[in-house]
Enzyme design. Structure first.
Site, short mmCIF file in Angstrom:
data_model
loop_
_atom_site.label_atom_id
_atom_site.label_comp_id
_atom_site.label_asym_id
_atom_site.label_seq_id
_atom_site.Cartn_x
_atom_site.Cartn_y
_atom_site.Cartn_z
N TYR A 298 -4.18 21.71 3.36
CA TYR A 298 -3.70 23.01 3.84
C TYR A 298 -4.33 23.43 5.15
CZ TYR A 298 -3.40 23.43 -1.34
OH TYR A 298 -3.21 23.24 -2.68
N TYR B 25 -10.08 25.06 -6.74
CA TYR B 25 -9.31 24.01 -6.07
C TYR B 25 -10.23 23.08 -5.27
CZ TYR B 25 -5.83 27.41 -7.45
OH TYR B 25 -5.07 28.29 -8.18
N GLU C 284 -3.20 36.35 -14.24
CA GLU C 284 -3.57 34.93 -14.20
C GLU C 284 -4.39 34.60 -12.96
OE1 GLU C 284 0.31 33.15 -14.06
OE2 GLU C 284 0.65 33.33 -16.21
N PRO C 285 -5.55 35.21 -12.80
CA PRO C 285 -6.32 34.93 -11.58
C PRO C 285 -6.98 33.55 -11.64
CG PRO C 285 -7.63 36.27 -13.05
CD PRO C 285 -6.27 36.11 -13.71
N GLY C 286 -7.06 32.89 -10.53
CA GLY C 286 -7.77 31.62 -10.43
C GLY C 286 -8.82 31.71 -9.33
N ARG C 287 -8.32 31.60 -8.12
CA ARG C 287 -9.20 31.56 -6.95
C ARG C 287 -10.16 32.75 -6.87
NH1 ARG C 287 -7.56 28.79 -2.42
NH2 ARG C 287 -5.42 28.97 -3.21
N CYS D 238 -11.09 6.46 5.00
CA CYS D 238 -10.29 5.84 6.05
C CYS D 238 -8.93 6.51 6.16
CB CYS D 238 -10.15 4.35 5.78
SG CYS D 238 -11.74 3.56 5.91
N GLU D 239 -8.94 7.76 6.62
CA GLU D 239 -7.73 8.55 6.87
C GLU D 239 -8.09 9.48 8.01
OE1 GLU D 239 -4.69 9.14 5.27
OE2 GLU D 239 -4.98 7.69 3.65
C1 LIG Z 1 -1.79 28.68 -9.43
C2 LIG Z 1 -1.31 29.74 -10.35
C3 LIG Z 1 -2.11 30.86 -10.63
C4 LIG Z 1 -3.45 31.09 -9.99
O1 LIG Z 1 -3.35 31.33 -8.63
P1 LIG Z 1 -4.61 31.85 -7.80
O2 LIG Z 1 -4.11 31.98 -6.44
O3 LIG Z 1 -5.67 30.82 -7.93
O4 LIG Z 1 -5.02 33.17 -8.39
C5 LIG Z 1 -1.64 31.78 -11.53
N1 LIG Z 1 -0.42 31.65 -12.12
C6 LIG Z 1 0.37 30.59 -11.88
C7 LIG Z 1 1.68 30.50 -12.56
C8 LIG Z 1 -0.04 29.61 -10.98
O5 LIG Z 1 0.77 28.58 -10.72
#
Ligand SMILES: *Cc1c(COP(=O)(O)O)cnc(C)c1O
Length: 411
Positions: free
Chosen positions: A319, A373, A276-279, A344-345
């Site tokens: 972060y 993100y 499940e890659p995102g970043r 305004c923060e």
């Molecule tokens: C956020 C998330 C991801 C993706 O995370 P990355 O750091 O962006 O790769 C994958 N699986 C789950 C369950 C998440 O909550």
């Protein structure tokens, strides 16, 4: 190789000079590179090709833009979703329901029911046994069986920022590994559930493979234990979390090193592996372009006030995240400055005492590595509009910002 390089015409996104985008669309604007997305997806898939049976589900929360999802679907990616809105985004982008994994800590009954009706391929049971019972009942009422895995919390510290760490005992994510076998026994007896394995995800922006390896090893022991109890474990979801280099000199694990580690740990598992890659797919494929509104003298150093703000890019405020700042047409001089947005923060600050390209009022600049993100976390705080999003492909670009529609929110 990067897809945001300096050419004679200044900083470009692939073949498109960034000022052309600013002229056409205005600023601030999120700019994505299609080639960078494709390249990251292909490199991820190529690295994993040493493993026997894998499937990849892009974490939609990192970048839910429909054009981005459609492009990644074309690279063979499914989707990992955490809400009904993300499900509709993924389906709308052409991702098959069977290729969608539903994570999410607090799935409502309505979200579970809609996901069952859509035929979602995998439910990650996260919180309590209760979630499994509700899902099983909803599935039974539809004459279906929900394919599910149990999200386990391996109690490993990913060594990342506390707000993006998810795998320790005190987190809200997943059931404690010690409680998992007994819970698995009970859930597997429910009629509406087809429990096929386990899942984990220990955090995001991980710099080091060691915590991931330790977590995967614990999951491997759990798989042995569950099989000994008579369960047919056919699937393990290894989550996401790989980090990217936000700074030029950041060192992060290579995809090949990650794949080799996974191959070693999972050698005897004999399961389908889900990733499940995102970043790591989207992060470096985007920049946030902004225009300098003012350079204001400060007590110690100047404040560069830009037209992007924490509502466009929340990571620094959330972060303390670092995003490289680069002028689109630098004059070769440097300055040390604070960079802040107009909200305004006092938290609306992108950098303090940063050595940057000298900029003046009206200059264009980018924050790098905002493809994950970035726009995904945008808000309209201070009644600021959501910034447009642009997808560059070669020497073409198009506006791909799709505002969330009210029906997408409704769940
Ligand atoms: C956020 C998330 C991801 C993706 O995370 P990355 O750091 O962006 O790769 C994958 N699986 C789950 C369950 C998440 O909550």
């Amino acid at each position: 190789m990067t897809y945001f390089d300096r050419r004679d015409s200044g900083l470009c996104a692939e073949g498109v000079p960034l000022p052309a985008i600013a002229d056409a669309v205005g600023t601030p604007v999120h700019v994505y590179s299609a080639a960078a997305l494709r390249d990251a997806a292909r490199r991820f898939t190529a690295a994993l090709s040493i493993l026997p049976r894998t499937r990849t589900a892009f974490a939609v929360k990192a970048n839910p833009n429909s054009a981005v999802l459609h492009l990644l679907a074309g690279c063979g990616f499914g989707a990992d979703i955490v809400s009904g809105g993300e499900m509709r985004r993924a389906l709308g982008a052409g991702i098959a329901a069977s290729d969608i994994v539903f994570s999410g800590v607090g799935k409502t009954d309505r979200e579970l029911a809609d996901a069952l009706d859509a035929g979602i391929g995998q439910f990650n049971l996260k919180l309590e046994e209760e979630e499994g019972r509700v899902l099983a009942a909803l599935a039974q009422a539809r004459g279906k069986r929900a394919v599910a895995v149990l999200r386990v919390n391996p109690d490993v510290d990913g060594g990342t920022h506390a707000k993006i760490s998810t795998g320790q005992r005190e987190n809200k994510f997943g059931v404690a590994i010690a409680d998992a076998p007994a819970m698995y026994d009970r859930l597997s007896r429910l009629d509406g559930l087809d429990l096929v394995g386990v899942a984990l995800h220990i955090g995001s922006q991980l710099h080091d493979l060691a915590p991931l390896e330790a977590a995967y090893e614990r999951i491997g022991s759990l798989v042995i234990d569950l099989r000994a109890r008579g369960h047919g474990i056919t699937r393990v979801d290894l989550g996401g979390g790989l980090g990217i280099p936000y700074r030029v000199d950041d060192v992060v694990p290579t995809l090949d090193a990650y794949a080799a580690m996974v191959a070693g740990v999972t050698r005897d598992w004999d399961v389908d592996l889900i990733f499940e890659p995102g970043r790591v797919v989207a992060g470096l494929a985007g920049v946030l372009m902004t225009r300098v509104i003012w350079v204001k003298p400060g007590a110690d150093r100047p404040f560069v006030i830009v037209d992007a703000a924490m509502n466009d890019l929340a990571r620094p405020a959330l972060y303390d995240a670092f995003h490289r700042f680069e002028a689109v047409a630098p004059d070769g001089e440097r300055m040390v400055a604070n960079i802040a947005g107009p909200i305004c923060e006092s938290g609306d600050v992108f950098a303090l005492a940063r050595d940057i390209d000298r900029v003046r009022r009206g200059d264009l600049a980018v924050f790098h590595a905002t493809g994950a993100y970035g726009a995904a976390m945008a808000s309209s705080y201070n009644c600021r509009p959501l910034s447009p999003q642009v997808l560059v492909d070669g020497d073409q670009f198009e506006i791909v910002a799709d505002r969330f529609l009210p029906e997408e929110f409704a769940a």
